[in-house]
Design a protein around this motif. Structure first.
Motif, PDB file in Angstrom:
ATOM      1  N   TYR B 375       0.814  -1.213   0.000  1.00  0.00           N
ATOM      2  CA  TYR B 375       0.000   0.000   0.000  1.00  0.00           C
ATOM      3  C   TYR B 375       0.853   1.272   0.000  1.00  0.00           C
ATOM      4  N   PHE B 376       2.025   1.156  -0.589  1.00  0.00           N
ATOM      5  CA  PHE B 376       2.921   2.300  -0.777  1.00  0.00           C
ATOM      6  C   PHE B 376       2.187   3.459  -1.456  1.00  0.00           C
ATOM      7  N   VAL B 377       2.371   4.648  -0.920  1.00  0.00           N
ATOM      8  CA  VAL B 377       1.795   5.843  -1.544  1.00  0.00           C
ATOM      9  C   VAL B 377       2.918   6.641  -2.202  1.00  0.00           C
ATOM     10  N   PRO B 378       2.950   6.673  -3.525  1.00  0.00           N
ATOM     11  CA  PRO B 378       4.025   7.392  -4.214  1.00  0.00           C
ATOM     12  C   PRO B 378       3.994   8.890  -3.886  1.00  0.00           C
ATOM     13  N   ASN B 379       5.146   9.504  -3.978  1.00  0.00           N
ATOM     14  CA  ASN B 379       5.302  10.929  -3.697  1.00  0.00           C
ATOM     15  C   ASN B 379       4.943  11.737  -4.949  1.00  0.00           C
TER      16      ASN B 379
END
Lengths: 383, 383
Positions: B375-379
């Motif tokens: 569930y990584f949230v990209p920058n």
């Protein structure tokens, strides 16, 4: 001598027989890049204003569910118009004027996103290790005169503008940074991206002036595509490109300032490798010309004090995710490279080659965390 | 058609005028590589045995506390001598004989470390997706007939031998692996290094046969230098090269099997970028020729069933840490490339460019660990 060859690609065009040229181009460049048909008015304006104008295009296969996402980017390389001992304000004004006339031509060519060279409002004076007057070129990223100038251009031409400057950060003790300001086509400042890796090589004494950037790897979602800025020496660090890509960048600009004797044989390799490895477009830009400074300086190589850093060799180009690339701009002249690209190519190449899928990043995150430990024991097998 | 050009470098030599050639070579290859003066007996033996023999050298500055650490490596590229429908044992025997006569010439040239091409004891039959007879080419890495054969060569010629084979691992359920066996010049098996990244691209259906390697990134400390083996598709993964380098590899071999239509424009870029980025020597090797299979197979591209994977384009070369490289071996002929290198160049270039020092690996270890989370949230910065 280092300036003698105008362009590698035109030299090949001129001398390799027509029967072999397509194969040579396929092996060296991934094939022939489509030439753009640029407006006659733009071509004549470029000629009058004494800069090279080239245009190329990269296509993608058509898809059923996504329309082509065609964007035109512009890469600008230029000399400094005034000598380095002219007044600071005069040098900045002359650079603004020069860029203004190049951006106008970019607009005539339908450019949607334009990127200028590293520290474009000043000579690349860090070789001198002198503070004044060079630090006077630093400006606020948010509301300095150069940012305001770029906001006007962005609104006027409906163009995203990437403006790499020397930044003065008043909020944090007046520190300097090497920073790219990203301005939306609406004219709003979208944000900034600081140079992540600072060189200590040859006369690139930048670490005397500013530290490694602390903005991480932001990507900017613009109307025309998702972009990122990897400044200069960050080009040598594959992990830097990777993290911009992990955050979703489809086009990574690489505004640079680098000289022939140091890096010219690395130049065609690194950004192109990054485009391949990350299934994205990369856009390395280098300034041109030789900049002379009043006070002589030494280079830490035992040689005599001298007045210049060397020849900036231009050669700005665009590399595509499929490993193909455009020819480079001139090694000696100001230039604007207009490149049309269908961003759908990124995912198409990714689905073909699968480097992200097969990347085993979990393993590398662990391995890298081990490897940076002070008492890391390398995996060495002996007899 | 894809076979037509014998060698890119000889085409340039032939057609670029002498006045421009040094500049063209400097930009394309980092300058002229020193030619080795190889023994006349070796040159005539190579001619009799119908393979190309080329020799080049890379020098380093002299130091006060370290003597030059000069090593000669040999890169072997070859066609399969028998058709793919000959008996398995006959094919293996013919390959052993072919390699034996090439290694003998390498010994005459003073080679200390030799590396053969990927899966060198067999045709690159994974395109067929058939199991028999191809899996019969698999052998034990520790004591299979090919390892024994290489041990004899290693002892006889006092040569480190890197032998990339299809491995049958009886200890773990008889699984197959794509494995390089590293044999010391004493004749002892030093260890093995398995292919870390397995392709799923075009007809490279290897994932049908074996999984991603589980040997990590071992480096082998030999009498002649510290070496590692990055097999084929691992070439596309910058982190794979990096971890071999982090463990101390000064020479990274890259035994491969790849075809013109797929990868030829990537070939000069990736291994050379790895040499630059990691301050080490890299040695990509590719097989040559076209291999025909009795049963036709399709390629997942809607085209008709056919009998071959395409043209393996050879072009094996060595890249140095300073970004220079040797010309490639032929695109069509068997060949042996002998390259002398002073390994002191690795640390010298590292001290100059400082990529390890400026690499910020601690930051990347953290960022990568975040990026692999489901569930990584990209920058991503939006307006």
């Amino acid at each position: 001598m280092a300036e003698a060859l105008e362009s590698l690609e035109s030299c090949l065009e001129q001398h390799i027989p027509a029967s072999d040229l397509p194969e040579v181009k396929r092996i060296l460049y991934g094939g022939e890049t489509r030439k753009l048909d640029l407006p006659a008015g733009a071509l004549s304006a470029a000629q009058e204003r004494d800069f090279e104008l080239q245009g190329y295009g990269f296509d993608a296969a058509s898809e059923q569910l996504r329309r082509p996402r065609v964007v035109r980017v512009g890469l600008v390389q230029n000399k400094i118009p005034l000598p380095t001992d002219a007044a600071v304000a005069a040098q900045v004004a002359a650079l603004h004027r020069r860029i203004e006339e190049m951006v106008e031509v970019a607009a005539m060519c339908g450019v949607n996103i334009i990127c200028f060279q590293e520290a474009w409002t000043m000579p690349f004076a860090f070789c001198t290790r002198e503070k004044l007057p060079w630090t006077e070129f630093a400006e606020s990223a948010e509301d300095g005169p150069t940012t305001k100038f770029c906001q006007e251009l962005a609104k006027k031409y409906n163009m995203v503008v990437i403006s790499p400057i020397l930044e003065r950060d008043e909020v944090h003790g007046g520190t300097l940074w090497n920073t790219a300001v990203v301005i939306s086509n609406s004219g709003a400042v979208l944000g900034k991206s600081r140079k992540n890796h600072i060189p200590r090589v040859g006369d690139f004494n930048e670490s005397t002036y500013y530290m490694e950037g602390n903005t991480g790897h932001p990507v900017f979602q613009t109307q025309f595509g998702t972009i990122a800025v990897n400044i200069c020496y960050g080009r040598h660090h594959p992990l830097n490109w990777l993290m911009f890509s992990m955050n979703g960048a489809e086009i990574i600009f690489n505004p640079s300032a680098t000289i022939g004797t140091l890096s010219e044989s690395l130049w065609p390799i690194e950004a192109r490798n990054a485009a391949i490895a990350n299934h994205c477009f990369t856009c390395p830009i280098n300034r041109v010309g030789t900049e002379y400074f009043k006070n002589a300086f030494t280079s830490g190589n035992g040689e005599k004090a001298h007045h210049d850093l060397g020849h900036f060799y231009g050669s700005s180009y665009v590399a595509a995710p499929d490993g193909s690339r455009t020819p480079g701009l001139s090694r000696t002249r100001d230039g604007l490279l207009v490149v049309e690209m269908d961003l759908n190519l990124c995912r198409q190449v990714g689905d073909k080659w699968n480097f992200k899928m097969t990347g085993r990043y979990e393993m590398y995150a662990e391995k890298l965390a081990e490897a940076v430990q002070p008492y890391f024991v390398p995996n060495i097998i002996k007899e």
